[in-house]
Write a protein that holds these residues in place. Structure first.
Motif, mmCIF file in Angstrom:
data_model
loop_
_atom_site.group_PDB
_atom_site.id
_atom_site.type_symbol
_atom_site.label_atom_id
_atom_site.label_comp_id
_atom_site.label_asym_id
_atom_site.label_seq_id
_atom_site.Cartn_x
_atom_site.Cartn_y
_atom_site.Cartn_z
ATOM 1 N N GLY A 1 17.184 -13.237 35.779
ATOM 2 C CA GLY A 1 16.347 -12.050 35.730
ATOM 3 C C GLY A 1 15.780 -11.635 37.066
ATOM 4 O O GLY A 1 15.305 -10.508 37.226
ATOM 5 N N LEU A 2 15.796 -12.529 38.034
ATOM 6 C CA LEU A 2 15.293 -12.216 39.370
ATOM 7 C C LEU A 2 16.405 -11.809 40.320
ATOM 8 O O LEU A 2 16.142 -11.464 41.466
ATOM 9 N N GLN A 3 17.641 -11.863 39.854
ATOM 10 C CA GLN A 3 18.763 -11.434 40.673
ATOM 11 C C GLN A 3 18.930 -9.926 40.572
ATOM 12 O O GLN A 3 18.414 -9.283 39.652
ATOM 13 N N ALA A 4 19.642 -9.361 41.532
ATOM 14 C CA ALA A 4 19.845 -7.906 41.558
ATOM 15 C C ALA A 4 20.492 -7.439 40.264
ATOM 16 O O ALA A 4 21.541 -7.945 39.866
ATOM 17 N N GLY A 5 19.844 -6.494 39.601
ATOM 18 C CA GLY A 5 20.379 -5.971 38.352
ATOM 19 C C GLY A 5 20.226 -6.900 37.178
ATOM 20 O O GLY A 5 20.801 -6.665 36.112
ATOM 21 N N GLY A 6 19.439 -7.955 37.321
ATOM 22 C CA GLY A 6 19.321 -8.959 36.268
ATOM 23 C C GLY A 6 18.479 -8.518 35.091
ATOM 24 O O GLY A 6 18.727 -8.933 33.957
ATOM 25 N N LEU A 7 17.450 -7.712 35.348
ATOM 26 C CA LEU A 7 16.586 -7.228 34.268
ATOM 27 C C LEU A 7 17.120 -5.898 33.748
ATOM 28 O O LEU A 7 17.234 -4.932 34.496
ATOM 29 N N THR A 8 17.468 -5.869 32.468
ATOM 30 C CA THR A 8 18.034 -4.661 31.870
ATOM 31 C C THR A 8 17.212 -4.148 30.690
ATOM 32 O O THR A 8 17.455 -3.053 30.197
ATOM 33 N N GLY A 9 16.248 -4.958 30.206
ATOM 34 C CA GLY A 9 15.499 -4.570 29.018
ATOM 35 C C GLY A 9 16.182 -4.972 27.730
ATOM 36 O O GLY A 9 15.662 -4.749 26.636
ATOM 37 N N ASP A 10 17.365 -5.588 27.838
ATOM 38 C CA ASP A 10 18.111 -6.029 26.661
ATOM 39 C C ASP A 10 17.884 -7.515 26.458
ATOM 40 O O ASP A 10 18.356 -8.340 27.236
ATOM 41 N N LEU A 11 17.160 -7.874 25.386
ATOM 42 C CA LEU A 11 16.878 -9.281 25.100
ATOM 43 C C LEU A 11 17.978 -9.929 24.275
ATOM 44 O O LEU A 11 17.918 -11.130 23.992
ATOM 45 N N GLY A 12 18.972 -9.154 23.872
ATOM 46 C CA GLY A 12 20.053 -9.708 23.071
ATOM 47 C C GLY A 12 19.655 -9.989 21.636
ATOM 48 O O GLY A 12 20.352 -10.716 20.928
#
Length: 202
Positions: free
Chosen positions: A153-164
């Motif tokens: 989640g701290l990588q580039a593009g890691g946070l998308t708002g999708d928790l699955g």
């Protein structure tokens, strides 16, 4: 002799201008084409100052704020309509040790009721939110990611708002994503207005 052009600045400008435009979910007016207010700023954030991953992060932040606002707006409305725990809970007290009853909270405004919640209750809320955030930071591709020096989640593009988390197996389409974002935007305005109305006299 004419001064030599600043080649580094020129190359930088060329790179920025040739960057691929990052799409964003716009606002959708009634009976018209989608309109994205603030497109120039979006392009600067995702093409000049940042990248496509910056856009992914900004969209995830908007979705999460929108979801929080929708929950808050629903709770605020329930309180105003009298749909409170003193009518549905088998327990009379929120806190027996501090003598706080659900009926006492129902008689207050939503903002005052929130302030009356004991510190232990606020800590429980914080822990629940932290658990969700940690889950999103550490999970990816359907499971927890191990052996990573930096959390996914701290990588580039890691946070998308999708928790699955999709127990009803709802098909996520662009239309449904746009509906969620639009409802979240409306809820953010609504909860800000309601809280301001209760907090500011007159």
């Amino acid at each position: 002799f004419a001064p030599a052009p600043n080649s580094a600045k020129s190359r930088s400008t060329t790179v920025r201008m040739s960057a691929e435009k990052v799409p964003c979910f716009p606002a959708t007016p009634l009976g018209g084409e989608p309109v994205f207010i603030g497109e120039n700023y979006w392009d600067k954030l995702t093409m000049e100052y940042g990248s496509a991953e910056t856009g992914t992060y900004l969209q995830a932040a908007e979705i999460k704020h929108g979801r929080s606002a929708m929950v808050a707006t629903t709770g605020f409305a329930f309180h105003k309509l009298g749909l409170t725990f003193d009518h549905i809970s088998p327990h009379e007290y929120l806190s027996v040790t501090q003598n706080i009853k659900f009926a006492d909270l129902a008689a207050m405004t939503p903002l005052d009721a929130m302030k009356a919640v004991p510190a232990e209750g606020l800590v429980q809320m914080f822990c629940a939110i932290a658990a969700i955030e940690i889950y999103e930071l550490t999970h990816g591709a359907g499971g927890i990611q191990t052996g990573e020096r930096v959390a996914p989640g701290l990588q580039a593009g890691g946070l998308t708002g999708d928790l699955g988390w999709n127990p009803l197996s709802v098909k996520v389409t662009d239309r449904r994503r746009l509906s969620e974002i639009q409802n979240g935007r409306a809820a953010m305005f609504a909860i800000c207005a309601w809280v301001a109305h209760d907090a500011i006299p007159g």
